[in-house]
Motif scaffolding. Structure first.
Motif, PDB file in Angstrom:
ATOM      1  N   UNK A 131       0.821  -1.210   0.000  1.00  0.00           N
ATOM      2  CA  UNK A 131       0.000   0.000   0.000  1.00  0.00           C
ATOM      3  C   UNK A 131       0.855   1.261   0.000  1.00  0.00           C
ATOM      4  N   UNK A 132       1.976   1.205   0.696  1.00  0.00           N
ATOM      5  CA  UNK A 132       2.848   2.376   0.779  1.00  0.00           C
ATOM      6  C   UNK A 132       3.445   2.718  -0.581  1.00  0.00           C
ATOM      7  N   UNK A 133       3.777   1.710  -1.393  1.00  0.00           N
ATOM      8  CA  UNK A 133       4.330   2.000  -2.718  1.00  0.00           C
ATOM      9  C   UNK A 133       3.336   2.776  -3.565  1.00  0.00           C
ATOM     10  N   UNK A 139       3.452  11.018  -4.665  1.00  0.00           N
ATOM     11  CA  UNK A 139       4.176  11.976  -3.823  1.00  0.00           C
ATOM     12  C   UNK A 139       5.641  12.114  -4.244  1.00  0.00           C
ATOM     13  N   UNK A 140       6.062  11.322  -5.208  1.00  0.00           N
ATOM     14  CA  UNK A 140       7.440  11.400  -5.676  1.00  0.00           C
ATOM     15  C   UNK A 140       8.446  10.769  -4.732  1.00  0.00           C
ATOM     16  N   UNK A 141       7.989   9.897  -3.828  1.00  0.00           N
ATOM     17  CA  UNK A 141       8.891   9.207  -2.903  1.00  0.00           C
ATOM     18  C   UNK A 141       9.260   7.860  -3.502  1.00  0.00           C
ATOM     19  N   UNK A 160       5.345   7.157   5.826  1.00  0.00           N
ATOM     20  CA  UNK A 160       4.082   6.767   5.197  1.00  0.00           C
ATOM     21  C   UNK A 160       3.645   5.387   5.667  1.00  0.00           C
ATOM     22  N   UNK A 161       4.580   4.448   5.729  1.00  0.00           N
ATOM     23  CA  UNK A 161       4.258   3.093   6.172  1.00  0.00           C
ATOM     24  C   UNK A 161       3.711   3.107   7.601  1.00  0.00           C
TER      25      UNK A 161
END
Length: 497
Positions: A131-133, A139-141, A160-161
């Motif tokens: 989900x974090x990916x 967001x450009x992370x 985020x995770x």
């Protein structure tokens, strides 16, 4: 209760915990078939389908291996839930932890529960990572590319995770009914997103008509050639992975904890909605999206493409794909963490469920930040399933076979044993033997063990993912044989049950 009357030992605290779980679920708490259809469709149409479908492409399966092998493996999985797990669940209506306690004793239950909880946290962490990916993409992370040597994600990614994991932990604390409701809301539309992404991927790969599919499938998707650094998988790998990836839940009896809420045993066939939509359609569609992403990235000059769930979902379905990845991860992580909280209670019996579930959530978030978990997810689910499956085999044999052999059921409980040595021999003996037989397939560091095997075993042993049957048969043989020896030495207490 006076201080002197309070449970003192770990075993006594364990017994005190199960005041509810040792009793059948009340009839008013039972659920109809729609609940289990939604739960299976939600839990198994998951973010990890983006990972496992991608891994099959990376390991070089052929088109026939993927399309036919996964079909066979998923049929076996559905039959295992419907014919082995659900019938016992609706008859006993107890959690798997209490059923193990009755046949293996409290000490082995503590070992099982603590280890199972940690593994479930690890799997829930894999869902959080998926989900974090998806959230990190817009967001450009950047997500860590393990294949390119990136072993840890960035601090913003970890933040985020943590947020996503906290939301999942709160839902798990709310319990079974809230999890079921969340699955009912999310399940209906997620398969459509997978299908849309797969159709888009086929278009990007040059499929213009149904007649183009088979050629593209063989030459550009499931080519039979593994990615650099990956081992080669074949037909039996696909069969075994589809059957094995949830074996701790069906043949391992983990889902008796869920099906104890079912009104009828045949609700076990509801697992087909998870298997054929999630572990068949979704794996195939994610494989297609992975192949399309890799071709697009290489055409753009990317030296080391990173086929994360967020990246391939964005290519296949845009914003809808990213939302699907997020919610697909949640619908799997929620019931997984719920199970982990129940399992941790066996090792921490004087703690409340909400507290142990939150602690499990912390472990889940930590494992979400380890990219190696998703990179080796097929091996992770395979090995953990094989480790826990023997105890489920004992539940099955104890319920259906022991009375016909004249053996007592629930022997450890009836004789107040702290640990059942037949269960210990059957569990650890079968795991150790199969580990040695498949050492080359498990870990490179143990390749030398293969030199100790007889030549015919080294040559004719089955695929790693197909060691299910050898281990199951070995486990029940050891357990039954040792139970004969044990029960001949101890006089029965009352009539067999």
């Amino acid at each position: 209760m006076s201080p002197s009357a309070r449970p003192q030992t770990l075993v006594e605290r364990l017994d005190a915990l199960y005041e509810y779980d040792r009793e059948p679920v009340h009839e008013k708490k039972l659920h109809g078939g729609k609940t289990f259809i939604a739960m299976f469709a939600g839990e198994h149409v998951a973010g990890t389908e983006f990972v496992l479908g991608t891994l099959l492409v990376a390991h070089g399966v052929s088109a026939f291996d993927a399309l036919v092998g996964l079909l066979v493996g998923n049929v076996l999985a559905v039959l295992s839930w419907a014919l082995m797990c659900a019938p016992i669940a609706v008859r006993e209506r107890l959690t798997v932890y209490w059923q193990i306690r009755k046949i293996a004793g409290p000490y082995l239950t503590i070992i099982y529960s603590g280890a199972f909880a940690l593994v479930l946290c690890l799997l829930a962490g894999a869902m959080v990572s998926v989900s974090t990916t998806a959230i990190a993409h817009p967001l450009g992370i950047e997500s860590a590319n393990y294949a390119a040597g990136e072993r840890w994600p960035s601090l913003p990614w970890m933040g985020l995770a943590a947020v996503i994991g906290a939301v999942i932990a709160v839902l798990a604390v709310l319990g079974f009914e809230r999890i079921a409701h969340f699955s009912k809301v999310c399940a209906p539309w997620m398969p459509l997103i997978f299908l849309a992404g797969g159709v888009t991927g086929l278009s990007l790969l040059g499929v213009r008509s149904p007649g183009d599919f088979w050629e593209v499938a063989q030459t550009r998707i499931w080519t039979g050639v593994p990615f650099e650094g990956q081992s080669k998988y074949g037909f039996w790998s696909c069969v075994g992975l589809a059957w094995l990836c949830n074996i701790s839940q069906h043949m391992g009896m983990g889902d008796v904890t869920i099906f104890r809420y079912a009104k009828k045993w045949y609700y076990g066939f509801a697992s087909a909605f998870g298997m054929f939509i999630g572990h068949y359609l979704a794996w195939i569609c994610s494989g297609i999206m992975c192949a399309a992403f890799m071709e697009s990235a290489r055409a753009a000059g990317v030296a080391s493409p990173n086929p994360t769930p967020g990246n391939i979902a964005w290519l296949g379905a845009g914003w809808a794909g990213l939302v699907c990845v997020v919610l697909a991860g949640w619908t799997t992580a929620n019931p997984t963490l719920y199970r982990a909280g129940l399992a941790f209670q066996a090792a921490t019996p004087n703690w409340s469920r909400w507290l142990v579930t939150l602690i499990a959530g912390v472990v889940m978030i930590a494992t979400a930040c380890i990219p190696a978990v998703n990179f080796y997810l097929d091996r992770v689910v395979g090995n953990y399933g094989l480790f826990f499956m023997p105890l489920g085999a004992f539940i099955f044999i104890d319920y259906w076979v022991f009375p016909r052999l004249g053996l007592e059921r629930n022997f450890a409980e009836r004789h107040r044993l702290r640990a059942s040595w037949p269960a210990a021999v059957g569990w650890f003996g079968s795991v150790i033997v199969c580990f040695l037989l498949f050492a080359k397939d498990n870990y490179a560091a143990f390749h030398g063990l293969n030199d100790l095997l007889p030549a015919f075993l080294a040559r004719y042993r089955p695929d790693f993912f197909m060691q299910v049957l050898p281990e199951w048969l070995l486990a029940v043989t050891l357990y039954t044989g040792c139970s004969f020896l044990q029960q001949r030495r101890l006089r029965p207490v009352g009539p067999p049950r």
